[in-house]
Design an enzyme around this catalytic site. Structure first.
Site, PDB file in Angstrom:
ATOM      1  N   SER A 115       0.839  -1.205   0.000  1.00 40.47           N
ATOM      2  CA  SER A 115       0.000   0.000   0.000  1.00 40.47           C
ATOM      3  C   SER A 115       0.868   1.247   0.000  1.00 40.47           C
ATOM      4  O   SER A 115       1.988   1.245   0.528  1.00 40.47           O
ATOM      5  CB  SER A 115      -0.902   0.015   1.228  1.00 40.47           C
ATOM      6  OG  SER A 115      -1.564   1.269   1.361  1.00 40.47           O
ATOM      7  N   TYR A 175      -2.372  -0.082  10.268  1.00 39.14           N
ATOM      8  CA  TYR A 175      -2.430  -0.563   8.888  1.00 39.14           C
ATOM      9  C   TYR A 175      -1.159  -0.161   8.128  1.00 39.14           C
ATOM     10  O   TYR A 175      -0.556  -0.981   7.428  1.00 39.14           O
ATOM     11  CB  TYR A 175      -3.670   0.016   8.207  1.00 39.14           C
ATOM     12  CG  TYR A 175      -3.885  -0.424   6.778  1.00 39.14           C
ATOM     13  CD1 TYR A 175      -4.483  -1.648   6.488  1.00 39.14           C
ATOM     14  CD2 TYR A 175      -3.515   0.388   5.708  1.00 39.14           C
ATOM     15  CE1 TYR A 175      -4.702  -2.057   5.177  1.00 39.14           C
ATOM     16  CE2 TYR A 175      -3.732  -0.003   4.397  1.00 39.14           C
ATOM     17  CZ  TYR A 175      -4.325  -1.229   4.139  1.00 39.14           C
ATOM     18  OH  TYR A 175      -4.537  -1.618   2.832  1.00 39.14           O
TER      19      TYR A 175
END
Length: 334
Positions: A226, A239
């Protein structure tokens, strides 16, 4: 200081002022033209094979883990313009989170390139069946496996069932993720932090550990990272931590497995229109999801999936391992 040196310095200063004057005049003209035209609202960048949705989207919020069938507009995952050419002919792939979002699009393109596909999901049975039908429509076989990727026994079972169904395993895509924002560090509970790490890190480790003994030279592992693992995110502390860990894991594992002919790489997307984000963000934020990118919209899954085909295929990326490929819709300039 001699006169020639002084004269040269003065000439350069005059030249610099001349350059500045020309640019100042162009800036003034641009402002004048913009004022005459009024405030123009420029749409999202459309540079793909077909037009993609752009914000604002309908306001919506979902309960985790999210349901692709409920997303409005429906994610575009099937890439009808993509022509298969046998890049994964005869291969078998195992994809966690393959029922929806990026995982579903990857599964469909893998099938179009000749691979049989096993997809893992948590409890989104309807999405999993939709994905299976899409894979089978490409003329390939598909099996569905339900379970928790943080449980090492599930990863062992998933690998075993893939081998049982297809007789081989060539491409592994650890992709399943848990994401939930917090506005303050104090709101990040141990339970929340623990769940994120167990899904996003333990899940990747478990799958790779179970799969590697069965991978032969020419196989590939393609992980989903990501942009948050590269740039961080103030509301996605845990995250972002896991995604950065995935990037480091892949780079290290790529070096570790290179002597065995197994390549390991990462695709690191920016905002993508999948159930992951409406199951995290509030309805108001979802309506403007992706608007802050350079392209002023989120990616659709089919815009991300080709990178997985590229990194999975030994025809296309045989000399690439340990890389992190960001696909984020551009880097903002100053």
């Amino acid at each position: 200081m001699d006169d020639l040196t002084v004269k040269r310095a003065e000439d350069i200063a005059t030249q610099e002022r001349s350059i500045q004057k020309a640019i100042d005049a162009k800036d003034a003209q641009t402002k004048h033209d913009e004022a005459k035209a009024g405030d123009r609202v420029e749409g999202a960048v459309q540079a793909g094979a077909r037009k993609y949705p752009e914000p604002p989207f309908p306001k919506q919020h979902q309960i985790k883990p999210g349901d692709e069938a409920m997303l409005d507009p429906a994610p575009m995952y099937d890439a009808p313009f993509w022509k298969g050419s046998g890049k994964l002919e005869g291969f078998a792939a195992l994809i966690t989170g393959g029922d929806s979002g990026i995982g579903r699009s990857v599964a469909v393109l893998f099938a179009r390139e000749g691979a049989d596909v096993a997809i893992c999901h948590l409890d989104e049975a309807g999405d999993a069946e939709d994905a299976k039908r899409a894979i089978e429509a490409e003329g390939r076989r598909c099996i569905i496996l339900q379970g928790d990727v943080s449980d090492p026994a599930f990863s062992e079972m998933a690998v075993a069932e893939t081998l049982k169904a297809f007789g081989r395993l060539d491409v592994v895509v650890p992709n399943a993720a848990f994401q939930e924002h917090v506005k303050a560090l104090e709101d990040l509970t141990f339970e929340h932090f623990d769940r994120t790490l167990k899904t996003n890190l333990y899940g990747y480790f478990n799958l790779v550990k179970a799969a590697v003994p069965h991978l032969k030279s020419g196989a590939a592992i393609v992980m989903t990272g990501s942009i948050t693992g590269l740039q961080g995110n103030k509301d996605l502390l845990d995250y972002s931590l896991t995604k950065g860990g995935i990037h480091a894991f892949a780079r290290s594992l790529g070096t570790h497995l290179a002597p065995r002919g197994i390549r390991v790489n990462v695709v690191a997307p920016g905002p993508v229109w999948t159930p992951l984000n409406p199951a995290d963000k509030d309805a108001e934020s979802v309506s403007e999801f992706g608007a802050q990118t350079v392209m002023k919209r989120p990616a659709q899954p089919e815009e991300i999936a080709p990178a997985y085909v590229f990194l999975a295929s030994p025809q296309m990326s045989s000399f690439i391992t340990g890389e992190v490929l960001p696909i984020i819709g551009g880097y903002p300039g100053g």
